[in-house]
Design an enzyme around this catalytic site. Structure first.
Site, PDB file in Angstrom:
ATOM      1  N   HIS A  49       0.855  -1.183   0.000  1.00 41.07           N
ATOM      2  CA  HIS A  49       0.000   0.000   0.000  1.00 41.07           C
ATOM      3  C   HIS A  49       0.893   1.235   0.000  1.00 41.07           C
ATOM      4  O   HIS A  49       1.762   1.388   0.871  1.00 41.07           O
ATOM      5  CB  HIS A  49      -0.911   0.006   1.230  1.00 41.07           C
ATOM      6  CG  HIS A  49      -1.927  -1.090   1.228  1.00 41.07           C
ATOM      7  ND1 HIS A  49      -2.193  -1.865   2.338  1.00 41.07           N
ATOM      8  CD2 HIS A  49      -2.737  -1.541   0.238  1.00 41.07           C
ATOM      9  CE1 HIS A  49      -3.135  -2.743   2.035  1.00 41.07           C
ATOM     10  NE2 HIS A  49      -3.475  -2.571   0.768  1.00 41.07           N
ATOM     11  N   GLU A 210       2.317  -5.616  11.222  1.00 46.80           N
ATOM     12  CA  GLU A 210       1.629  -4.328  11.147  1.00 46.80           C
ATOM     13  C   GLU A 210       2.265  -3.351  12.140  1.00 46.80           C
ATOM     14  O   GLU A 210       2.146  -3.517  13.354  1.00 46.80           O
ATOM     15  CB  GLU A 210       0.148  -4.497  11.478  1.00 46.80           C
ATOM     16  CG  GLU A 210      -0.663  -5.236  10.430  1.00 46.80           C
ATOM     17  CD  GLU A 210      -1.324  -4.269   9.438  1.00 46.80           C
ATOM     18  OE1 GLU A 210      -1.161  -3.034   9.602  1.00 46.80           O
ATOM     19  OE2 GLU A 210      -2.005  -4.764   8.527  1.00 46.80           O
TER      20      GLU A 210
END
Length: 241
Positions: A49, A210
């Site tokens: 992303h 993450e």
């Protein structure tokens, strides 16, 4: 034998790189191969992303910190170089690459995400692609993985602040310990067509790391030691050989 380059020598990225494909806008898709002597190499990814820049910068810093001869694993710094350049979560076609992999659970249509980490709901729309693996970035990464056959993959993202490892593997536990982030089996919502789903389909161990919602500056301060260590990590069984 030093485990770190002097800080003064970390400015340029001199590691060997190879082109494995081309993005929608013609940018090279680059991977940094593990040294030829490395065995049982994994693959570390960032930049799926384009709005998750802290992970890209920190992984680049790790690559520039560790002497090349000590690295054991392959890297891709920017799975989505067009998105990274344009500041988009999606690629240049408006497709969320992490919903475009040819997993059995891929779904046509739209996907939604939060505008930022403080937004209350997922309401920003992206496409999952005209078909599974419709995007050149997705197809090229799948082909690279079939060619490399890595022992495992770690995919870096932001901003959920956890280590997602359904298998609770030795590497997942090590990453959780080194980063101080909780080890979880799932992020808590379905991810059809995700990279992790595709890896599960082909039997490839995949850990999603993450980072929290932090700046690149803070991420390099907090997570550089962990990501540098990841570049030369090996299982305890190999250390005893």
């Amino acid at each position: 034998m030093t485990m770190q380059q002097p800080r003064s020598q970390r400015g340029a990225l001199t590691a060997e790189m190879t082109r494995y494909g081309t993005s929608v806008l013609g940018a090279p898709l680059l991977w940094f191969p593990a040294p030829p002597a490395a065995r049982d190499s994994g693959l570390i990814l960032a930049g799926t992303h384009g709005d998750e820049g802290a992970a890209v910068v920190t992984l680049s810093c790790a690559l520039r910190t560790l002497p090349a001869r000590l690295r054991r694993h392959h890297l891709v710094l920017a799975v989505n170089p067009d998105g990274c350049q344009l500041g988009l979560r999606a690629n240049a076609n408006g497709v969320d690459l992490n919903r475009n992999f040819p997993a059995a659970n891929w779904q046509a249509g739209e996907t939604v995400y939060r505008w930022n980490s403080s937004a209350e709901q997922r309401d920003v729309k992206l496409s999952t692609g005209a078909r599974a693996a419709s995007e050149p970035e997705t197809a090229a990464l799948c082909q690279l993985i079939h060619t490399l056959r890595p022992a495992w993959v770690v995919s870096l993202h932001e901003p959920l602040a956890c280590i997602e490892d359904p298998q609770h593997s030795q590497l997942g536990g090590w990453l959780a310990e080194q980063t101080g982030l909780p080890l979880v089996s799932s992020v808590g919502y379905s991810t059809p067509g995700s990279f992790g789903s595709w890896c599960a389909d082909i039997g490839l161990p995949c850990i999603t790391a993450e980072l929290p919602p932090v700046s690149a500056d803070e991420a390099t301060e907090r997570y550089l030691p962990a990501l540098t260590g990841l570049l030369y990590w090996q299982p305890e069984t190999q250390k005893r050989r």
